[in-house]
Write a protein that holds these residues in place. Structure first.
Motif, mmCIF file in Angstrom:
data_model
loop_
_atom_site.group_PDB
_atom_site.id
_atom_site.type_symbol
_atom_site.label_atom_id
_atom_site.label_comp_id
_atom_site.label_asym_id
_atom_site.label_seq_id
_atom_site.Cartn_x
_atom_site.Cartn_y
_atom_site.Cartn_z
ATOM 1 N N ASP A 199 -52.314 -34.039 -36.740
ATOM 2 C CA ASP A 199 -51.110 -34.021 -35.984
ATOM 3 C C ASP A 199 -50.034 -34.891 -35.314
ATOM 4 O OD1 ASP A 199 -50.700 -31.293 -35.693
ATOM 5 O OD2 ASP A 199 -51.923 -30.919 -33.944
ATOM 6 N N ALA A 200 -50.960 -35.854 -34.754
ATOM 7 C CA ALA A 200 -50.396 -37.414 -34.617
ATOM 8 C C ALA A 200 -49.555 -37.852 -35.743
ATOM 9 C CB ALA A 200 -51.662 -38.207 -34.332
ATOM 10 N N LEU A 201 -50.912 -37.487 -37.224
ATOM 11 C CA LEU A 201 -50.414 -38.052 -38.831
ATOM 12 C C LEU A 201 -49.335 -38.331 -39.231
ATOM 13 C CD1 LEU A 201 -53.944 -38.504 -40.156
ATOM 14 C CD2 LEU A 201 -51.910 -40.147 -39.840
ATOM 15 N N LEU A 202 -49.201 -36.274 -38.919
ATOM 16 C CA LEU A 202 -47.758 -35.960 -38.690
ATOM 17 C C LEU A 202 -46.419 -35.968 -38.409
ATOM 18 C CD1 LEU A 202 -49.026 -32.359 -40.395
ATOM 19 C CD2 LEU A 202 -48.054 -33.983 -41.981
ATOM 20 N N GLU A 203 -47.099 -36.571 -36.869
ATOM 21 C CA GLU A 203 -46.010 -37.068 -36.216
ATOM 22 C C GLU A 203 -45.200 -38.816 -36.309
ATOM 23 O OE1 GLU A 203 -43.977 -35.340 -33.887
ATOM 24 O OE2 GLU A 203 -44.817 -33.404 -34.997
ATOM 25 N N GLY A 204 -46.283 -38.754 -36.967
ATOM 26 C CA GLY A 204 -45.840 -40.774 -37.423
ATOM 27 C C GLY A 204 -46.529 -41.732 -36.369
ATOM 28 N N HIS A 205 -47.638 -41.481 -35.857
ATOM 29 C CA HIS A 205 -48.352 -42.138 -35.542
ATOM 30 C C HIS A 205 -49.175 -43.289 -35.513
ATOM 31 C CE1 HIS A 205 -48.189 -39.021 -31.211
ATOM 32 N NE2 HIS A 205 -47.260 -39.183 -32.084
ATOM 33 N N ALA A 206 -49.070 -44.295 -35.480
ATOM 34 C CA ALA A 206 -49.975 -45.340 -35.440
ATOM 35 C C ALA A 206 -50.726 -45.519 -34.991
ATOM 36 C CB ALA A 206 -48.474 -46.615 -36.098
ATOM 37 N N ALA A 207 -51.605 -45.481 -34.427
ATOM 38 C CA ALA A 207 -52.436 -45.548 -33.871
ATOM 39 C C ALA A 207 -53.761 -46.510 -35.140
ATOM 40 C CB ALA A 207 -53.751 -44.888 -33.081
ATOM 41 N N PRO A 208 -54.338 -47.904 -34.130
ATOM 42 C CA PRO A 208 -55.571 -48.317 -35.218
ATOM 43 C C PRO A 208 -56.359 -47.097 -35.650
ATOM 44 C CG PRO A 208 -54.729 -49.361 -33.964
ATOM 45 C CD PRO A 208 -53.816 -48.498 -32.537
ATOM 46 N N GLY A 209 -56.855 -47.179 -37.365
ATOM 47 C CA GLY A 209 -57.908 -46.515 -37.550
ATOM 48 C C GLY A 209 -58.007 -44.659 -37.186
ATOM 49 N N LEU A 210 -56.976 -44.355 -37.877
ATOM 50 C CA LEU A 210 -56.302 -42.682 -36.666
ATOM 51 C C LEU A 210 -56.782 -42.119 -38.281
ATOM 52 C CD1 LEU A 210 -54.553 -40.006 -35.455
ATOM 53 C CD2 LEU A 210 -52.364 -41.581 -35.785
ATOM 54 N N ALA A 211 -55.905 -42.740 -38.988
ATOM 55 C CA ALA A 211 -55.938 -42.540 -40.419
ATOM 56 C C ALA A 211 -56.999 -42.601 -41.198
ATOM 57 C CB ALA A 211 -54.837 -42.960 -41.662
ATOM 58 N N ALA A 212 -58.295 -43.647 -40.838
ATOM 59 C CA ALA A 212 -59.896 -43.223 -41.240
ATOM 60 C C ALA A 212 -60.275 -41.467 -40.213
ATOM 61 C CB ALA A 212 -59.588 -44.769 -40.993
ATOM 62 N N ARG A 213 -60.045 -42.365 -39.610
ATOM 63 C CA ARG A 213 -60.334 -40.966 -38.568
ATOM 64 C C ARG A 213 -60.261 -39.351 -38.820
ATOM 65 N NH1 ARG A 213 -58.904 -43.994 -34.441
ATOM 66 N NH2 ARG A 213 -57.983 -42.515 -32.978
ATOM 67 N N ALA A 214 -59.033 -39.483 -38.960
ATOM 68 C CA ALA A 214 -58.623 -37.752 -39.915
ATOM 69 C C ALA A 214 -59.589 -38.078 -41.184
ATOM 70 C CB ALA A 214 -57.210 -38.246 -40.171
ATOM 71 N N ALA A 215 -58.784 -38.891 -42.059
ATOM 72 C CA ALA A 215 -59.373 -39.204 -43.773
ATOM 73 C C ALA A 215 -60.909 -38.795 -43.245
ATOM 74 C CB ALA A 215 -59.783 -40.122 -44.090
ATOM 75 N N ALA A 216 -62.008 -38.703 -42.553
ATOM 76 C CA ALA A 216 -63.502 -38.676 -42.515
ATOM 77 C C ALA A 216 -63.764 -37.273 -42.042
ATOM 78 C CB ALA A 216 -64.210 -39.706 -40.910
ATOM 79 N N GLY A 217 -63.168 -36.670 -41.159
ATOM 80 C CA GLY A 217 -62.759 -35.329 -40.510
ATOM 81 C C GLY A 217 -62.702 -34.230 -41.341
ATOM 82 N N LEU A 218 -61.380 -34.726 -42.233
ATOM 83 C CA LEU A 218 -60.466 -33.622 -43.376
ATOM 84 C C LEU A 218 -61.643 -34.017 -44.403
ATOM 85 C CD1 LEU A 218 -56.778 -34.418 -42.541
ATOM 86 C CD2 LEU A 218 -58.204 -32.175 -41.827
ATOM 87 N N ASP A 219 -62.287 -34.520 -45.010
ATOM 88 C CA ASP A 219 -63.359 -35.078 -45.948
ATOM 89 C C ASP A 219 -62.105 -35.278 -47.772
ATOM 90 O OD1 ASP A 219 -64.977 -35.720 -47.505
ATOM 91 O OD2 ASP A 219 -65.042 -33.038 -48.465
#
Length: 398
Positions: free
Chosen positions: A171-191
């Motif tokens: 949700d944070a990615l789809l809302e355009g948030h730019a927190a450090p490491g956010l994309a990497a954590r989402a990638a790991a969680g979503l595989d």
């Protein structure tokens, strides 16, 4: 859950004496228990630190032995301890089958030790133990069941918590948030790879029931998020897959409108992609049966992205036309729409409108008169086309 049979008399006394003698051997039994578990599977050693495993096994075996000889109305400490163990093992990631195996193995170990103790030298004590076998194994079964039930409940809680955390990241990615490491954590969680080819799909809410289920045989991987009035999907595109395939798959599976963003290069770009997909959706009339690509609807997207200018365009270009009777106005606008769809062919448009081609020409000339524009001039044609889109989408654009 495994109620014990009431025990009285001589059998109970002999069983209690055997259990009291066995309590002195608990450390020895724990060593043997852990040795057998390690031989059965190395996962025990990886999931549970040895010192912790030893202490917990000692408590479990001691409580289990005390339970066998306890009074019938005594609290079931063994079941409470088994529930705690089940929760811990779920948190440690030990497979459930290995948890159940550990209880069975400990049960066999304790039972064999009872038979090998004083009972081996005293036939009367041995017979008393054998008469108590059903009660002993019922206690072991109840412990394993209690641990398993607590394990499954904890596993569900952990899975739900993990799913909620991953969905929050998405949700944070789809809302355009730019927190450090956010994309990497989402990638790991979503595989999913952090960097790759992605697009965002936005569908009207009426399509929800169709897309709540995974798309089978489509060759695409979708991750969906539900909203009150729409459904947002992230699609991972493999090499060779394109947006035409995505649009075709989604359009084939249900009716109703949807928009697809251009391809972006990673999860960190999902926020802008989601906004572009929503813009693509706004280019679709409410009753449109297709899912459209933004890069195929750019002129219309420009119109709907500026509602005030769109209103001015409609008023300026179609003002006189809008003063006609509704039926008359609808015929002229439909003729223009079909003529544009037929790439300016009056003959093809006549076939689709079930009229003579001269009728199409007459209607188009009347449109030119009412709008003071010529369909033969490119700039006028662009204005009329965009004004038609703005008029048709005016209800959806606001």
């Amino acid at each position: 859950m495994g109620a014990r049979r009431r025990r009285t008399g001589h059998d109970w006394k002999l069983l209690a004496e055997s259990c009291a003698a066995l309590l002195e051997r608990v450390p020895e039994l724990v060593d043997e228990h852990l040795r057998r578990l390690a031989e059965h599977s190395s996962v025990y050693g990886r999931a549970i630190p040895y010192d912790q495993h030893w202490r917990e096994a000692e408590d479990a075996i001691r409580i289990g032995i005390e339970t066998i000889s306890a009074a019938p109305d005594a609290p079931r400490r063994d079941l409470a301890y088994a529930e705690d163990t089940g929760r811990r093992r779920a948190q440690q990631g030990l497979p459930l089958e290995l948890l159940v195996h550990a209880y069975r193995s400990a049960g066999y170990l304790v039972w064999d030790a009872l038979l090998e103790g004083p009972a081996a030298r005293e036939p009367e004590r041995l017979r008393a133990l054998l008469r108590s076998a059903t009660m002993v194994w019922s206690a072991v079964d109840a412990q394993a069941a209690a641990a398993s039930e607590a394990y499954r409940a904890t596993e569900r809680e952990l899975r739900q918590r993990t799913d909620e955390q991953v969905q929050a990241l998405l949700d944070a990615l789809l809302e355009g948030h730019a927190a450090p490491g956010l994309a990497a954590r989402a990638a790991a969680g979503l595989d999913l790879p952090e960097h790759g080819r992605y697009a965002v799909v936005v569908l009207r809410a009426e399509r929800r029931e169709t897309f709540h289920r995974p798309l089978r045989g489509a060759g695409f991987r979708f991750v969906w998020r539900m909203r009150t009035d729409r459904e947002v999907g992230v699609v991972a595109l493999a090499e060779g897959q394109d947006l035409d395939g995505v649009a075709r798959v989604l359009t084939e599976r249900s009716s109703g409108p949807g928009g697809i963003s251009p391809v972006v290069g990673g999860l960190a770009e999902l926020g802008p992609a989601r906004r572009l997909a929503e813009l693509a959706l706004r280019t679709c009339p409410p009753d449109a049966p297709e899912v459209v690509r933004l890069d195929r609807r750019m002129p219309t997207a420009l119109v709907v992205s500026q509602p005030e200018l769109a209103d001015r365009l409609v008023a300026d270009v179609l003002g006189a036309l809008l003063e006609l009777e509704p039926a008359d106005r609808a015929v002229l606008l439909e003729t223009l729409d079909v003529w544009l769809a037929c790439e300016g062919s009056a003959g093809r448009a006549a076939g689709r409108l079930y009229c003579h081609r001269n009728t199409v020409f007459n209607r188009l000339r009347r449109l030119e008169q009412l709008t003071s524009r010529s369909l033969a001039r490119p700039r006028d044609l662009i204005e009329m086309t965009l004004a038609l889109d703005a008029y048709r989408l005016s209800g959806a654009a606001r």
